[in-house]
Design an enzyme around this catalytic site. Sequence first.
Site, PDB file in Angstrom:
ATOM      1  N   ARG A 239       0.847  -1.194   0.000  1.00 22.54           N
ATOM      2  CA  ARG A 239       0.000   0.000   0.000  1.00 22.54           C
ATOM      3  C   ARG A 239       0.881   1.241   0.000  1.00 22.54           C
ATOM      4  NH1 ARG A 239      -3.601  -2.656  -1.573  1.00 22.54           N
ATOM      5  NH2 ARG A 239      -5.649  -2.992  -0.658  1.00 22.54           N
ATOM      6  N   GLU A 268      -4.173   7.142  -5.670  1.00 22.03           N
ATOM      7  CA  GLU A 268      -4.480   6.218  -6.773  1.00 22.03           C
ATOM      8  C   GLU A 268      -5.906   6.446  -7.248  1.00 22.03           C
ATOM      9  OE1 GLU A 268      -3.795   2.168  -5.683  1.00 22.03           O
ATOM     10  OE2 GLU A 268      -1.723   2.531  -5.131  1.00 22.03           O
ATOM     11  N   HIS A 286      -0.750  -0.157  -9.916  1.00 23.47           N
ATOM     12  CA  HIS A 286      -1.464  -1.061  -8.988  1.00 23.47           C
ATOM     13  C   HIS A 286      -2.078  -2.256  -9.731  1.00 23.47           C
ATOM     14  CE1 HIS A 286      -3.740  -1.339  -4.912  1.00 23.47           C
ATOM     15  NE2 HIS A 286      -3.556  -2.545  -5.434  1.00 23.47           N
TER      16      HIS A 286
HETATM   17  C1  8YV Z   1      -6.530  -5.456  -6.081  1.00 28.30           C
HETATM   18  C2  8YV Z   1      -5.343  -5.170  -3.779  1.00 28.30           C
HETATM   19  O1  8YV Z   1      -6.080  -4.939  -7.272  1.00 28.30           O
HETATM   20  O2  8YV Z   1      -6.271  -7.167  -2.941  1.00 28.30           O
HETATM   21  C3  8YV Z   1      -5.841  -6.050  -2.684  1.00 28.30           C
HETATM   22  O3  8YV Z   1      -5.803  -5.607  -1.525  1.00 28.30           O
HETATM   23  O4  8YV Z   1      -4.861  -4.135  -3.530  1.00 28.30           O
HETATM   24  C4  8YV Z   1      -5.356  -5.588  -5.189  1.00 28.30           C
HETATM   25  O5  8YV Z   1      -4.988  -6.915  -5.296  1.00 28.30           O
HETATM   26  C5  8YV Z   1      -7.767  -4.797  -5.789  1.00 28.30           C
HETATM   27  O6  8YV Z   1      -8.112  -4.628  -4.488  1.00 28.30           O
HETATM   28  C6  8YV Z   1      -8.837  -5.504  -6.584  1.00 28.30           C
HETATM   29  O7  8YV Z   1     -10.080  -5.302  -6.113  1.00 28.30           O
END
Ligand code: 8YV
Length: 320
Positions: A239, A268, A286
């Site tokens: 993050r 983001e 991301h």
């Molecule tokens: C995803 C992410 O791209 O899973 C997570 O926490 O940050 C990423 O893998 C995203 O959240 C997909 O919904």
Amino acid sequence: MTKPKLLITRKLRPVVEKRAARDYDVVLNHDDTVFSSEELISACRKVDAVLPCHSEHFSAEVIEAIGPGLKIIANHSVGTDHVDLAAAKAAGVVVTNTPDVLSDATAEIAMLCMLGAARRGAEGDAMVRSGQWTFWSPAFMVGRQVTAKRFGILGMGRVGQVAADRARGFGMEIHYHNRSRLPAHLEKGAIFHNTLESLLGCSDVLSLHCPVTVDNAGIISARTLALLPDRAIVVNTARGALIDEEALVAALTSGKLFAAGLDVFRVEPVGNPALAALPNVFLLPHIGSATEETRDAMGMRALDNLDVFFAGEDPGDRVA
Ligand code: 8YV
């Protein structure tokens, strides 16, 4: 029997949307735009369940405004920092995530970020692509080799452990700091550090694999960056909020750091223009879990959690 009403906030893989439509009364967001808080509240008020991504923010205010109709937030993500878990719990809203299924994909992107940073991937790509590659010499585009260097992992959870395995493939020595030491069969010879400071001193490459919390936001700061070996490489696929990006820019500019490989940012989408202006940063938007296999598995896992919940049981991936 009437099907539970399910809001899917973003565009998911066809196989996932097909299964969802079979088992739920589905509301899709055809435009795949990010909802404002008002839109999210209004859409969630009309459903029993929501399947969001990390792009939807369920703050305490949003959860309170949605009111009692919403029963479950079944995230399509392993990270849950976009949901106020305490507020969800207080409101009686169940929250689940999708662990395990994205560990391989995210560890792959950590290796890409590490190599892109160490071997000057962004500079090289830009040079060839723009037609500026007009010269070659053995002294040209010399990077840092990662083979046999020390790979420092902050957060030795599921993703951290797979990243360790991949880094072992490069003959790297694995070091880690975690809340608790892993058992020997998971540690596989990795060297445990009981403080972050101790880990930093041993990290030729520092790779972040921990969730962000109120306690560790900005943990990679001017103070902690100074503790890395000179010319270290920082990799972040976890993050953006873990890093003080201003301090990172300063360390990359001064030469304290050799390079950074980043898939996540404080802001983001968009990222950080000051980081983007530096040649020694390898950047991605991301996409750590963005593979066909993993997107399918994440969607299926979120639907599994919903099925278990609506069958009257406790989902295995329940986090609140
Ligand atoms: C995803 C992410 O791209 O899973 C997570 O926490 O940050 C990423 O893998 C995203 O959240 C997909 O919904």
